[in-house]
Design an enzyme around this catalytic site. Structure first.
Site, PDB file in Angstrom:
ATOM      1  CB  SER A 136      -0.886   0.012   1.254  1.00  0.00           C
ATOM      2  OG  SER A 136      -1.488   1.287   1.391  1.00  0.00           O
ATOM      3  CE1 TYR A 142      -4.805  -2.277   4.185  1.00  0.00           C
ATOM      4  CE2 TYR A 142      -3.551  -0.242   3.944  1.00  0.00           C
ATOM      5  CZ  TYR A 142      -4.202  -1.323   3.377  1.00  0.00           C
ATOM      6  OH  TYR A 142      -4.253  -1.454   2.009  1.00  0.00           O
TER       7      TYR A 142
HETATM    8  N1  LIG Z   1      -8.081  -0.018  -3.426  1.00  0.00           N
HETATM    9  C1  LIG Z   1      -7.017   0.684  -3.091  1.00  0.00           C
HETATM   10  O1  LIG Z   1      -6.937   1.893  -3.333  1.00  0.00           O
HETATM   11  C2  LIG Z   1      -5.869   0.029  -2.368  1.00  0.00           C
HETATM   12  C3  LIG Z   1      -4.840   0.855  -1.919  1.00  0.00           C
HETATM   13  C4  LIG Z   1      -3.759   0.286  -1.267  1.00  0.00           C
HETATM   14  C5  LIG Z   1      -3.699  -1.083  -1.089  1.00  0.00           C
HETATM   15  N2  LIG Z   1      -4.715  -1.887  -1.536  1.00  0.00           N
HETATM   16  C6  LIG Z   1      -4.597  -3.329  -1.316  1.00  0.00           C
HETATM   17  O2  LIG Z   1      -4.945  -4.018  -2.504  1.00  0.00           O
HETATM   18  C7  LIG Z   1      -5.469  -5.318  -2.163  1.00  0.00           C
HETATM   19  C8  LIG Z   1      -6.791  -5.526  -2.873  1.00  0.00           C
HETATM   20  O3  LIG Z   1      -7.711  -4.548  -2.396  1.00  0.00           O
HETATM   21  P1  LIG Z   1      -9.057  -4.145  -3.155  1.00  0.00           P
HETATM   22  O4  LIG Z   1      -9.159  -2.691  -3.023  1.00  0.00           O
HETATM   23  O5  LIG Z   1      -9.108  -4.804  -4.486  1.00  0.00           O
HETATM   24  O6  LIG Z   1     -10.117  -4.791  -2.140  1.00  0.00           O
HETATM   25  P2  LIG Z   1     -11.441  -5.669  -2.340  1.00  0.00           P
HETATM   26  O7  LIG Z   1     -12.115  -5.639  -1.013  1.00  0.00           O
HETATM   27  O8  LIG Z   1     -12.180  -5.243  -3.544  1.00  0.00           O
HETATM   28  O9  LIG Z   1     -10.878  -7.132  -2.588  1.00  0.00           O
HETATM   29  C9  LIG Z   1     -10.215  -7.848  -1.557  1.00  0.00           C
HETATM   30  C10 LIG Z   1     -10.484  -9.330  -1.760  1.00  0.00           C
HETATM   31  O10 LIG Z   1      -9.728 -10.041  -0.761  1.00  0.00           O
HETATM   32  C11 LIG Z   1     -10.546 -11.078  -0.247  1.00  0.00           C
HETATM   33  N3  LIG Z   1     -10.091 -11.449   1.101  1.00  0.00           N
HETATM   34  C12 LIG Z   1     -10.174 -10.717   2.245  1.00  0.00           C
HETATM   35  N4  LIG Z   1      -9.693 -11.444   3.272  1.00  0.00           N
HETATM   36  C13 LIG Z   1      -9.296 -12.637   2.759  1.00  0.00           C
HETATM   37  C14 LIG Z   1      -8.730 -13.807   3.322  1.00  0.00           C
HETATM   38  N5  LIG Z   1      -8.509 -13.912   4.647  1.00  0.00           N
HETATM   39  N6  LIG Z   1      -8.438 -14.839   2.512  1.00  0.00           N
HETATM   40  C15 LIG Z   1      -8.683 -14.776   1.177  1.00  0.00           C
HETATM   41  N7  LIG Z   1      -9.239 -13.708   0.592  1.00  0.00           N
HETATM   42  C16 LIG Z   1      -9.539 -12.649   1.377  1.00  0.00           C
HETATM   43  C17 LIG Z   1     -11.950 -10.469  -0.236  1.00  0.00           C
HETATM   44  O11 LIG Z   1     -12.954 -11.477  -0.157  1.00  0.00           O
HETATM   45  C18 LIG Z   1     -11.960  -9.709  -1.557  1.00  0.00           C
HETATM   46  O12 LIG Z   1     -12.406 -10.536  -2.630  1.00  0.00           O
HETATM   47  C19 LIG Z   1      -5.571  -5.343  -0.634  1.00  0.00           C
HETATM   48  O13 LIG Z   1      -4.450  -6.021  -0.098  1.00  0.00           O
HETATM   49  C20 LIG Z   1      -5.534  -3.872  -0.261  1.00  0.00           C
HETATM   50  O14 LIG Z   1      -5.043  -3.671   1.031  1.00  0.00           O
HETATM   51  C21 LIG Z   1      -5.809  -1.338  -2.153  1.00  0.00           C
END
Ligand SMILES: NC(=O)c1ccc[n+]([C@@H]2O[C@H](COP(=O)([O-])OP(=O)(O)OC[C@H]3O[C@@H](n4cnc5c(N)ncnc54)[C@H](O)[C@@H]3O)[C@@H](O)[C@H]2O)c1
Length: 250
Positions: A143, A156
């Protein structure tokens, strides 16, 4: 299509939604057989089915990345169905917005368990396949909050900073055996997780666009494109890098 000399098998955790879904679609389009591991098993299979519908290869499996035994079982299923997984994208993650003094140790452990230990488990289970093949690609989704820190996100940001450290360490330990390890710290990507943060008042989308140099919100496909590149054969000289894909925010 990618430039892989041989067909590749990829595991993408959290691949049923958002960034993980875009990465799964992109790697499948690149020619990989993709195994989507997600806590939401039905959504994982539905996502895999949309990939198969366009002629690419994918399966969706229920996997909680905090459950080591289930990861081992699922990786075994993938190896049996598609062959040894040599690409691993550790993307599953949970957000956390809690004022520091109110974070319970229980909550801290829950966040670390998914965001850090989950990736640790997956690396330990998949790496032996990569070492046997003498080729592997690990991409960890961390992140951009790790650059500056973010108020109310101590659990986080700690977990994601540890992912950057894990990335650097694995790159040093396994690059001599053909495995590259890189991290992509996304920022401000339009996904269900981010939208929930906006609805919950933890993020102001318009204000974030105004302070993003490219003046738009990131799309999951932006992260998928970078991930696809890091998984190519021609990216073999890139390891231990934290590649910001964030519209210039960092
Ligand atoms: N969206 C952003 O701007 C952003 C920014 C920084 C980091 N991230 C990181 O990117 C990654 C994806 O995030 P996103 O925004 O696509 O989120 P999202 O919520 O759309 O998708 C996350 C997915 O992870 C799955 N998940 C959660 N816990 C789990 C577990 N214990 N085992 C297996 N699957 C699990 C959920 O069911 C979901 O399908 C994450 O690690 C998040 O921290 C996202």
């Amino acid at each position: 299509m990618s430039d892989w000399k041989e067909p590749r098998v990829a595991v993408v955790t959290g691949g049923a939604s958002g960034i993980g879904l875009a990465i799964s679609r992109r790697l499948a389009r690149d020619g990989a057989a993709v195994a989507i591991f997600d806590l939401d098993g039905e959504a994982a299979e539905a996502a895999a089915s949309t990939i198969r519908n366009v002629g690419d290869q994918a399966i969706g499996l229920y996997v909680d990345v905090t459950d080591r035994a289930r990861i081992e079982e699922a990786v075994g299923e993938v190896a049996e169905q598609f062959g040894a997984p040599l690409i691993l994208v550790n993307n599953a993650g949970r957000p956390s917005f809690v004022p520091f003094l109110e974070i319970s140790l229980e909550h801290l452990h829950q966040i670390l368990e998914v965001n850090l230990v989950g990736s640790f488990h997956c690396c330990q289970v998949v790496l032996p396949h990569m070492l046997e093949a003498g080729w592997g690609r690990i991409v960890n989704i961390s992140s951009s909050s790790t650059y500056s820190g973010t108020p109310r996100m101590a659990a986080y940001v700690s977990s994601k900073s540890a992912i950057n450290g894990l990335t650097k360490t694995l790159s040093r330990e396994f690059a001599p055996r053909g495995v590259t390890t890189n991290a992509i710290p996304p920022s401000f990507i339009d996904t269900p997780m981010l939208r929930a943060s906006a609805v919950g008042g933890d993020l102001d989308v318009q204000a974030s666009i105004a302070t993003t140099p490219v003046r738009r919100q990131g799309q999951p496909e932006d992260i998928a494109a970078a991930c696809s590149f890091l998984c190519r054969d021609e990216a073999s000289y890139i390891t231990g890098q934290i590649l910001g894909v964030d519209g210039g925010r960092s």
